[in-house]
Each structure stands twice: as C-alpha cells, then as structure tokens.
Design an enzyme around this catalytic site. Structure first.
Site, mmCIF file in Angstrom:
data_model
loop_
_atom_site.group_PDB
_atom_site.id
_atom_site.type_symbol
_atom_site.label_atom_id
_atom_site.label_comp_id
_atom_site.label_asym_id
_atom_site.label_seq_id
_atom_site.Cartn_x
_atom_site.Cartn_y
_atom_site.Cartn_z
ATOM 1 N N HIS A 1 -79.318 -11.126 47.576
ATOM 2 C CA HIS A 1 -78.117 -11.430 48.234
ATOM 3 C C HIS A 1 -77.028 -11.455 47.141
ATOM 4 O O HIS A 1 -77.471 -12.429 46.001
ATOM 5 C CB HIS A 1 -78.100 -12.717 49.348
ATOM 6 C CG HIS A 1 -76.702 -12.950 49.354
ATOM 7 N ND1 HIS A 1 -75.741 -12.287 50.010
ATOM 8 C CD2 HIS A 1 -76.273 -14.089 49.755
ATOM 9 C CE1 HIS A 1 -74.346 -12.859 50.297
ATOM 10 N NE2 HIS A 1 -74.710 -14.302 49.980
ATOM 11 N N ASN B 1 -68.966 -11.077 47.544
ATOM 12 C CA ASN B 1 -70.076 -11.573 48.231
ATOM 13 C C ASN B 1 -69.778 -10.940 49.753
ATOM 14 O O ASN B 1 -69.010 -11.515 50.175
ATOM 15 C CB ASN B 1 -69.996 -13.173 48.232
ATOM 16 C CG ASN B 1 -71.180 -13.742 49.545
ATOM 17 O OD1 ASN B 1 -71.648 -13.116 50.061
ATOM 18 N ND2 ASN B 1 -71.361 -15.121 49.121
ATOM 19 N N CYS C 1 -75.635 -15.040 55.642
ATOM 20 C CA CYS C 1 -75.678 -14.294 54.578
ATOM 21 C C CYS C 1 -77.277 -13.812 54.698
ATOM 22 O O CYS C 1 -77.473 -12.940 53.802
ATOM 23 C CB CYS C 1 -75.402 -14.996 53.123
ATOM 24 S SG CYS C 1 -73.931 -15.314 53.030
HETATM 25 O O1 UT7 Z 1 -73.238 -16.537 50.234
HETATM 26 C C1 UT7 Z 1 -74.051 -17.819 50.162
HETATM 27 C C2 UT7 Z 1 -73.280 -18.921 50.000
HETATM 28 N N1 UT7 Z 1 -72.432 -19.145 48.991
HETATM 29 C C3 UT7 Z 1 -72.707 -19.329 47.770
HETATM 30 O O2 UT7 Z 1 -73.931 -19.430 47.327
HETATM 31 C C4 UT7 Z 1 -71.893 -19.672 46.684
HETATM 32 C C5 UT7 Z 1 -72.289 -21.004 45.799
HETATM 33 N N2 UT7 Z 1 -71.589 -21.580 45.008
HETATM 34 C C6 UT7 Z 1 -70.783 -20.763 43.863
HETATM 35 O O3 UT7 Z 1 -70.919 -19.765 43.722
HETATM 36 C C7 UT7 Z 1 -69.833 -21.750 43.174
HETATM 37 O O4 UT7 Z 1 -70.147 -23.230 43.303
HETATM 38 C C8 UT7 Z 1 -68.509 -21.672 43.080
HETATM 39 C C9 UT7 Z 1 -68.074 -20.235 42.413
HETATM 40 C C10 UT7 Z 1 -68.032 -21.517 44.507
HETATM 41 C C11 UT7 Z 1 -67.740 -22.330 42.399
HETATM 42 O O5 UT7 Z 1 -67.980 -22.546 41.065
HETATM 43 P P1 UT7 Z 1 -68.506 -23.806 40.299
HETATM 44 O O6 UT7 Z 1 -68.824 -23.576 38.926
HETATM 45 O O7 UT7 Z 1 -69.216 -24.765 41.310
HETATM 46 O O8 UT7 Z 1 -66.873 -24.582 40.225
HETATM 47 P P2 UT7 Z 1 -66.464 -25.955 41.051
HETATM 48 O O9 UT7 Z 1 -66.463 -25.865 42.508
HETATM 49 O O10 UT7 Z 1 -67.262 -27.119 40.522
HETATM 50 O O11 UT7 Z 1 -64.660 -26.010 40.555
HETATM 51 C C12 UT7 Z 1 -64.445 -26.201 38.996
HETATM 52 C C13 UT7 Z 1 -63.027 -26.094 38.891
HETATM 53 C C14 UT7 Z 1 -62.400 -27.189 39.868
HETATM 54 O O12 UT7 Z 1 -61.299 -27.708 39.173
HETATM 55 P P3 UT7 Z 1 -61.299 -29.112 38.352
HETATM 56 O O13 UT7 Z 1 -61.739 -30.173 39.699
HETATM 57 O O14 UT7 Z 1 -62.442 -29.045 37.620
HETATM 58 O O15 UT7 Z 1 -60.058 -29.359 37.932
HETATM 59 C C15 UT7 Z 1 -61.898 -26.200 40.914
HETATM 60 O O16 UT7 Z 1 -60.508 -26.688 41.448
HETATM 61 O O17 UT7 Z 1 -62.566 -24.893 39.160
HETATM 62 C C16 UT7 Z 1 -61.529 -25.157 40.155
HETATM 63 N N3 UT7 Z 1 -61.515 -23.770 40.998
HETATM 64 C C17 UT7 Z 1 -60.885 -22.757 40.428
HETATM 65 N N4 UT7 Z 1 -60.138 -22.329 39.392
HETATM 66 C C18 UT7 Z 1 -59.554 -21.115 39.445
HETATM 67 C C19 UT7 Z 1 -62.284 -23.392 42.080
HETATM 68 N N5 UT7 Z 1 -61.841 -22.544 42.332
HETATM 69 C C20 UT7 Z 1 -61.090 -21.673 41.544
HETATM 70 C C21 UT7 Z 1 -60.512 -20.452 41.557
HETATM 71 N N6 UT7 Z 1 -59.608 -20.061 40.384
HETATM 72 N N7 UT7 Z 1 -60.614 -19.537 42.249
#
Ligand code: UT7
Length: 334
Positions: free
Chosen positions: A261, A291, A114
């Site tokens: 970004h 993204n 990125c």
């Molecule tokens: O481009 C540079 C690199 N990329 C980034 O900078 C991305 C950085 N990370 C993020 O933006 C965030 O961490 C995410 C958007 C990827 C995820 O958000 P989060 O608030 O960190 O969520 P999480 O991964 O902790 O997941 C929370 C819950 C989980 O369920 P449980 O375990 O709490 O039951 C996930 O399974 O949300 C669930 N989950 C979803 N639910 C519905 C993960 N993805 C989804 C989804 N829809 N698409």
C-alpha cells in the site's frame, strides 16, 4: 480440484486531473520541499465529474477483463474494497455490475479502509478454493479527494483518487495466493477515521450522553494522527511479514518484489530496512499518485504487470495498512 486464487488479468484507472505539489502551495501553507521529503509524493490524481468511484472501478475492471479475456456475463462475483463508494446504498460493486453488464455475478463492497483490496482478495481466494471455476472481479477504488478537508495541510496533501482491478479464478498450478494473514485492531480507531454520514436523532427521545465519537470526529473529513499511524504501520506490517515468513519457511531473500500500500515513501523505506529488503525490490507509485487507499495496491500491481516487471514464477509480497486499524500481508506466486 483444490484451487487457489490466481490473477488472469489486471487493470487500473487514474483520473485525468493531475494535482501537483506546486498547485497545493496555493491552497494550503505547504511546500513542494516538505511534501517531497516527508512523503515522497510529487503529484496525485483528482477525480472530476464523470469519474465517480464506481465509474473508475468499472473502467479498471474492463481493462482487467480485456486482459483476462473474460466478458461481463462470465463473472460470478464482484468485490470492491472501498470506503468512498458513490452511495451508502447500493454498494459500489452493484454499480460496477450494472456498468460492465455482469448479470450473473453477485456483488458487494468490503470496508477495510486502505486494506480493502487485500481483504477482498482473501475473500475471493476462499471462494475459488471451493469453486475454482469461478471468475471473480476484485477491485480497490477510492475518491478520497472528496473526503479530505482541503484546509488541513496534515491530510490534504497525502491523498489521491483511482481504481485498480484483478480478474481472479481458481488454479491447481503452483501460481497464485500461497499464504495470507489479515489483522484488525478496532481499539485504535481514533488514530485514523472518517465519519461522513451525519447521524439523525429521533426528536423527543432522550438518548442520554452522545457517544464519544460524535465529539471526536469532525463529521466530514479524514482525521489522522499521522505520527502514530506511521509508527504502527511500520511496526505491524513488519511483524506481519516476519510471522508469515516463519510460517511459510521462507526468508526475505526469496522475495522478488514487494508491492505495498502506498502511504508514505518513508514508511516503505522503514519497512524495507526492518525486513532487510533491498529498496529496489519495493514497487512504488506514491510519487505519481499519492495515497489512494484501497486502490493503491491494485494500481501498482497493474502498472508492474503492464511494464513487464513481473516474471512468471516470481514470489511477490503484498502488504497493507489502514484505518480500523486494519492490516495484512499476502504471499503470491506470479
Ligand atoms: O494510508 C494509511 C494511513 N496513513 C498513513 O500511513 C500516513 C502515516 N503518517 C505519515 O505519513 C506522516 O506522519 C505524515 C506525512 C502525515 C506527517 O509527517 P511527519 O513527519 O509525521 O510530520 P508531523 O505530523 O510530525 O509534522 C511535522 C511538522 C509540523 O509542524 P511543527 O509542529 O513541527 O511546527 C506540522 O504542522 O510539519 C508540519 N506539517 C506540514 N508542513 C508543511 C504537517 N503537514 C504539513 C504540510 N506542509 N503539508
């Protein structure tokens, strides 16, 4: 002449196909509500046939060249920041060169995930410092839709495709790239990776233990430990900006616009909060395009430029973070 990189034209290309959160609800177990609140994304663009990375890059380039009034043969160098080139060889930059008939340019890709566009811009700056008459095309272009696992809701809702480009030349005036600092930490590579090229082993040779990374990567799609990437992105971009401010003797109040970004609206809000920067000074496109990795910053820059958001003399801050890890900041006088 002591030149520094200045931008004389910007352009971008977004694929025609818009994929909404509502459509994604039919593909994976997700919801518009989750995607919107956790990421800020409402839709993303998905490249179709005839919209390969090099094609989008060339389209963005042609728009930037038109604005700059620079023709293909006038270009001296083409750098494309990408991790999703059409082919491993030739580079995306060489395919762009052919497409825009830039027969006098040399061309190569930069692989910094990125952060690719900002890495490419920094290289362009070093060249035009020595040869300010050079005309350089700096591009960020990606087709991430081809590199995500469409059954993995953790990643497939985040990414989109597109390309952004700038024509850069040397300037003796006050405008252009004032300062920059790039960083990498390969020790954290496992938190964000993409291993698409299957390794071929020579039959009959004892290779010993297969390296760690073969078992870690699924071999075809982006792997991401989202929470950790989020944490590092906010912390390291914040640290990088603060160090640059101290080095350049400026404060956050001097900044007119942050063009970052676009990975997650919550990352951008946390970064703005950490810097004490009002969020209306942060330019965002994530709602529309998700993204798009190395393409996200130059697309945002082009949109800000074309909608008249950038005034001559404005102090801009660019910040990026991506796989590698790679990250960096650039201070730019428009
Ligand atoms: O481009 C540079 C690199 N990329 C980034 O900078 C991305 C950085 N990370 C993020 O933006 C965030 O961490 C995410 C958007 C990827 C995820 O958000 P989060 O608030 O960190 O969520 P999480 O991964 O902790 O997941 C929370 C819950 C989980 O369920 P449980 O375990 O709490 O039951 C996930 O399974 O949300 C669930 N989950 C979803 N639910 C519905 C993960 N993805 C989804 C989804 N829809 N698409």
């Amino acid at each position: 002449m002591n030149g520094r990189a200045t931008i004389i034209g910007t352009g971008s290309y977004l694929p025609k196909r818009i994929l909404t959160n509502t459509e994604l609800e039919k593909i994976v177990k997700t919801s518009d509500e989750w995607i919107t609140t956790r990421t800020g994304i409402k839709s993303r663009r998905i490249a179709g046939a005839g919209e390969e990375t090099s094609v989008m890059a060339a389209q963005a380039a042609l728009k930037a060249m038109e604005m700059a009034d620079v023709s293909g043969p006038e270009l001296d160098m083409i750098i494309v920041g990408t991790m999703t080139s059409d082919m491993v060889m030739p580079s995306c930059a060489c395919l762009v060169q052919k497409e825009i008939v830039a027969e006098n340019a040399f061309a190569f890709d930069v692989s910094a995930a990125c952060s690719g566009f900002l890495y490419a811009m920094e290289i362009a700056d070093r060249y035009v410092k020595n040869a300010p008459e050079m005309k350089v095309l700096v591009i960020g272009a990606e087709t991430l839709s081809a590199r995500v696992n469409w059954q993995d809701r953790n990643t497939c809702v985040l990414f989109g495709d597109g390309a952004g480009a700038c024509v850069v030349t040397g300037s003796e005036a006050e405008d252009g790239l004032l300062a920059s600092q790039l960083y990498s930490d390969g020790g954290l590579w496992q938190l964000l990776s993409l291993d698409v090229h299957p390794r071929r082993y020579c039959p009959g040779i004892d290779y010993g233990t297969i390296p760690d990374r073969d078992s870690f990567c699924d071999g075809s799609a982006i792997n991401m430990v989202g929470k950790d990437v989020f944490k590092y992105a906010v912390r390291e971009m914040g640290n990088a900006v603060e160090k640059l401010f101290i080095k350049e003797g400026i404060t956050v109040d001097d900044i007119d616009l942050l063009i970052p970004h676009q990975a997650n609206i919550r990352i951008l809000k946390s970064l703005a909060e950490r810097l004490n920067l009002s969020f209306d000074k942060v330019y965002t496109t994530i709602q529309k395009y998700g993204n798009s990795s190395a393409a996200s910053l130059p697309i945002a820059l082009d949109e800000a430029n074309r909608e008249g958001r950038l005034q001559k003399g404005d102090l801009l801050l660019f910040s990026v973070f991506g796989g590698g890890f790679t990250w960096g900041v650039v201070l730019w006088r428009w």
